[in-house]
Design a protein around this motif. Structure first.
Motif, PDB file in Angstrom:
ATOM      1  N   LEU A  40       1.011  -1.034  -0.074  1.00  0.00           N
ATOM      2  CA  LEU A  40      -0.066  -0.040   0.020  1.00  0.00           C
ATOM      3  C   LEU A  40       0.734   1.272   0.143  1.00  0.00           C
ATOM      4  CD1 LEU A  40      -2.995   1.042   0.087  1.00  0.00           C
ATOM      5  CD2 LEU A  40      -2.881   0.959   2.692  1.00  0.00           C
ATOM      6  N   ALA A  41       1.946   1.361   0.622  1.00  0.00           N
ATOM      7  CA  ALA A  41       2.843   2.223   0.843  1.00  0.00           C
ATOM      8  C   ALA A  41       3.735   2.346  -0.562  1.00  0.00           C
ATOM      9  CB  ALA A  41       3.848   2.224   1.853  1.00  0.00           C
ATOM     10  N   ALA A  42       4.060   1.499  -1.274  1.00  0.00           N
ATOM     11  CA  ALA A  42       4.746   1.495  -2.402  1.00  0.00           C
ATOM     12  C   ALA A  42       3.802   2.163  -3.406  1.00  0.00           C
ATOM     13  CB  ALA A  42       5.012   0.218  -2.891  1.00  0.00           C
ATOM     14  N   MET A  43       2.578   1.629  -3.437  1.00  0.00           N
ATOM     15  CA  MET A  43       1.734   2.152  -4.410  1.00  0.00           C
ATOM     16  C   MET A  43       1.240   3.575  -4.185  1.00  0.00           C
ATOM     17  SD  MET A  43      -2.553   1.353  -4.829  1.00  0.00           S
ATOM     18  CE  MET A  43      -2.945   2.244  -3.351  1.00  0.00           C
ATOM     19  N   ALA A  44       1.358   3.960  -2.911  1.00  0.00           N
ATOM     20  CA  ALA A  44       1.014   5.538  -2.812  1.00  0.00           C
ATOM     21  C   ALA A  44       2.061   6.436  -3.112  1.00  0.00           C
ATOM     22  CB  ALA A  44       0.865   5.676  -0.987  1.00  0.00           C
ATOM     23  N   ALA A  45       3.509   5.704  -2.921  1.00  0.00           N
ATOM     24  CA  ALA A  45       4.459   6.404  -3.379  1.00  0.00           C
ATOM     25  C   ALA A  45       4.667   6.547  -4.702  1.00  0.00           C
ATOM     26  CB  ALA A  45       5.971   5.730  -3.025  1.00  0.00           C
ATOM     27  N   MET A  46       4.139   5.363  -5.582  1.00  0.00           N
ATOM     28  CA  MET A  46       4.305   5.652  -7.091  1.00  0.00           C
ATOM     29  C   MET A  46       3.284   6.589  -7.496  1.00  0.00           C
ATOM     30  SD  MET A  46       6.733   3.990  -7.944  1.00  0.00           S
ATOM     31  CE  MET A  46       6.406   3.805  -9.655  1.00  0.00           C
ATOM     32  N   LEU A  47       2.067   6.535  -6.864  1.00  0.00           N
ATOM     33  CA  LEU A  47       0.912   7.491  -7.426  1.00  0.00           C
ATOM     34  C   LEU A  47       1.360   8.876  -7.238  1.00  0.00           C
ATOM     35  CD1 LEU A  47      -2.411   5.609  -5.851  1.00  0.00           C
ATOM     36  CD2 LEU A  47      -1.625   6.161  -8.202  1.00  0.00           C
ATOM     37  N   GLY A  48       2.058   9.379  -6.164  1.00  0.00           N
ATOM     38  CA  GLY A  48       2.480  10.452  -5.637  1.00  0.00           C
ATOM     39  C   GLY A  48       3.417  10.899  -6.755  1.00  0.00           C
ATOM     40  N   PHE A  49       4.611  10.004  -7.271  1.00  0.00           N
ATOM     41  CA  PHE A  49       5.369  10.511  -8.144  1.00  0.00           C
ATOM     42  C   PHE A  49       4.721  10.748  -9.519  1.00  0.00           C
ATOM     43  CE2 PHE A  49       8.079   9.082 -11.822  1.00  0.00           C
ATOM     44  CZ  PHE A  49       9.248   9.855 -11.579  1.00  0.00           C
ATOM     45  N   GLY A  50       3.666   9.895 -10.025  1.00  0.00           N
ATOM     46  CA  GLY A  50       3.042  10.141 -11.092  1.00  0.00           C
ATOM     47  C   GLY A  50       2.240  11.384 -11.034  1.00  0.00           C
ATOM     48  N   ILE A  51       1.696  11.654 -10.063  1.00  0.00           N
ATOM     49  CA  ILE A  51       0.918  13.109  -9.960  1.00  0.00           C
ATOM     50  C   ILE A  51       1.846  14.175  -9.944  1.00  0.00           C
ATOM     51  CG2 ILE A  51      -0.401  14.340  -8.449  1.00  0.00           C
ATOM     52  CD1 ILE A  51      -1.797  11.947  -7.248  1.00  0.00           C
ATOM     53  N   TYR A  52       3.062  14.202  -9.079  1.00  0.00           N
ATOM     54  CA  TYR A  52       4.014  15.064  -9.616  1.00  0.00           C
ATOM     55  C   TYR A  52       4.483  15.176 -10.932  1.00  0.00           C
ATOM     56  CZ  TYR A  52       8.635  17.290  -9.394  1.00  0.00           C
ATOM     57  OH  TYR A  52       9.611  18.130  -9.579  1.00  0.00           O
ATOM     58  N   LEU A  53       4.583  14.131 -11.485  1.00  0.00           N
ATOM     59  CA  LEU A  53       4.990  14.173 -12.883  1.00  0.00           C
ATOM     60  C   LEU A  53       4.031  14.949 -13.824  1.00  0.00           C
ATOM     61  CD1 LEU A  53       6.945  13.141 -15.130  1.00  0.00           C
ATOM     62  CD2 LEU A  53       5.638  11.205 -15.316  1.00  0.00           C
ATOM     63  N   THR A  54       2.758  14.762 -13.653  1.00  0.00           N
ATOM     64  CA  THR A  54       1.904  15.523 -14.384  1.00  0.00           C
ATOM     65  C   THR A  54       2.039  16.913 -14.159  1.00  0.00           C
ATOM     66  OG1 THR A  54       0.054  15.240 -12.757  1.00  0.00           O
ATOM     67  CG2 THR A  54       0.232  13.384 -14.319  1.00  0.00           C
ATOM     68  N   TRP A  55       2.268  17.187 -12.962  1.00  0.00           N
ATOM     69  CA  TRP A  55       2.334  18.863 -12.730  1.00  0.00           C
ATOM     70  C   TRP A  55       3.811  19.341 -13.445  1.00  0.00           C
ATOM     71  CZ3 TRP A  55       6.608  20.901 -10.023  1.00  0.00           C
ATOM     72  CH2 TRP A  55       6.299  22.451  -9.826  1.00  0.00           C
ATOM     73  N   ASP A  56       4.814  18.488 -13.358  1.00  0.00           N
ATOM     74  CA  ASP A  56       6.146  18.838 -13.862  1.00  0.00           C
ATOM     75  C   ASP A  56       6.302  19.146 -15.391  1.00  0.00           C
ATOM     76  OD1 ASP A  56       8.590  19.762 -13.215  1.00  0.00           O
ATOM     77  OD2 ASP A  56       9.430  17.489 -13.566  1.00  0.00           O
ATOM     78  N   ILE A  57       5.266  18.412 -15.986  1.00  0.00           N
ATOM     79  CA  ILE A  57       5.392  18.637 -17.521  1.00  0.00           C
ATOM     80  C   ILE A  57       4.009  19.451 -18.211  1.00  0.00           C
ATOM     81  CG2 ILE A  57       6.276  16.141 -17.671  1.00  0.00           C
ATOM     82  CD1 ILE A  57       3.553  15.043 -18.339  1.00  0.00           C
ATOM     83  N   SER A  58       3.778  20.159 -17.260  1.00  0.00           N
ATOM     84  CA  SER A  58       2.370  21.101 -17.538  1.00  0.00           C
ATOM     85  C   SER A  58       2.894  21.875 -18.681  1.00  0.00           C
ATOM     86  CB  SER A  58       1.964  21.735 -16.479  1.00  0.00           C
ATOM     87  OG  SER A  58       1.499  21.021 -15.585  1.00  0.00           O
ATOM     88  N   TYR A  59       3.927  22.607 -18.756  1.00  0.00           N
ATOM     89  CA  TYR A  59       4.255  23.402 -19.827  1.00  0.00           C
ATOM     90  C   TYR A  59       5.412  22.642 -20.779  1.00  0.00           C
ATOM     91  CZ  TYR A  59       2.501  27.189 -16.836  1.00  0.00           C
ATOM     92  OH  TYR A  59       1.759  27.861 -16.261  1.00  0.00           O
ATOM     93  N   ALA A  60       5.341  23.132 -22.193  1.00  0.00           N
ATOM     94  CA  ALA A  60       6.147  22.511 -23.320  1.00  0.00           C
ATOM     95  C   ALA A  60       7.698  22.746 -22.999  1.00  0.00           C
ATOM     96  CB  ALA A  60       5.353  22.954 -24.625  1.00  0.00           C
ATOM     97  N   PHE A  61       8.065  24.043 -22.612  1.00  0.00           N
ATOM     98  CA  PHE A  61       9.218  24.448 -22.391  1.00  0.00           C
ATOM     99  C   PHE A  61       9.957  24.120 -21.068  1.00  0.00           C
ATOM    100  CE2 PHE A  61       7.327  26.110 -26.077  1.00  0.00           C
ATOM    101  CZ  PHE A  61       8.040  26.063 -27.117  1.00  0.00           C
TER     102      PHE A  61
END
Length: 264
Positions: free
Chosen positions: A218-239
């Motif tokens: 459960l903790a591993a899943m939460a960590a991966m979900l957190g990373f994935g959500i951060y990734l969606t924010w980090d790639i919000s801008y094309a440049f």
């Protein structure tokens, strides 16, 4: 006008959520009054299993959209930078047939513009903005070419060709400004976060009380979900971010300028 439309859409979202919850409540009450079905209190029962599967599917759908939209935007932005740099190179070539006293100033203006884009404008685009001086530089270069009068027929054709290429640069620049400011649909990141949180806490909401080693996946899943959500924010801008489009196309144009100047 747009504010009113936004309020209407927000109310529609709220009503849709309330309607869905109301359907569940009505269905539960109707089946209870009809004496159909059996009580389901188990954390791994059919109700929890069905809800968990649907929530996971919903999160995957939202997450996929949050990844695909910036990915396609970055890909389109990358292609547009090549189109803009190609137009600058074509203008540099076409300038060779201008009157002799105009060739160097026009080519210098093109080289200065591309250098400005690489060194001064690119860092600003990482924040979704464009440097105000870029359009002014293009307008100045266009005015310089427009002021050229007379000359041979070939020189006048070259003048028209250079103006056409500068127009192409300007159009590609406008598209680059749109690409820099583009972001995923409003509310998509928030929905990704909400669905991710629900997926993480769902076992507890369903009545499960994991202990010991059961907490590790459960903790591993939460960590991966957190990373994935951060990734969606980090790639919000094309440049900016992992998918950031770099200035390689314009750097290549500067190298091409040097090659053309050395051979022409």
């Amino acid at each position: 006008m747009f504010y009113v439309l936004g309020e209407i859409f927000m109310l529609a979202y709220v009503f849709s959520v309330l309607a869905a919850v109301g359907v569940v409540a009505i269905a539960a009450l109707s089946f209870r009054l009809a004496g159909k079905g059996s009580d389901d209190h188990a954390a791994d029962g059919p109700s929890a299993g069905h809800a968990g599967a649907m929530l996971s599917a919903l999160f995957l759908l939202v997450f996929a959209i949050a990844i695909i939209v910036p990915w396609t935007t970055a890909d389109a932005a990358r292609q547009n930078t090549h189109a803009e740099s190609r137009a600058a190179i074509d203008a540099y070539w076409a300038a060779a047939d201008l009157p002799a006293d105009a060739v160097a100033p026009v080519r210098t203006g093109l080289r200065d513009y591309v250098t400005f884009v690489v060194k001064d404008e690119w860092p600003v685009m990482g924040h979704g903005e464009m440097h105000a001086a870029g359009s002014a530089r293009l307008d100045e270069l266009r005015a310089r070419v427009v002021e050229l009068d007379g000359g041979t027929e070939d020189q006048q054709e070259a003048r028209g060709a250079v103006l056409d290429r500068i127009g192409a640069i300007s159009a590609a620049r406008a598209q680059r400004a749109s690409d820099a400011a583009a972001t995923p649909p409003e509310g998509l990141l928030l929905l990704t976060i909400l669905t991710g949180l629900v997926v993480v806490v769902f076992p507890f909401l369903a009545g499960a009380r994991p202990r010991g080693a059961a907490l590790l996946p459960l903790a591993a899943m939460a960590a991966m979900l957190g990373f994935g959500i951060y990734l969606t924010w980090d790639i919000s801008y094309a440049f900016a971010g992992p998918l950031a489009v770099g200035p390689e196309a314009f750097s290549g144009a500067l190298q091409e300028f040097a090659r053309i100047a050395g051979g022409v």
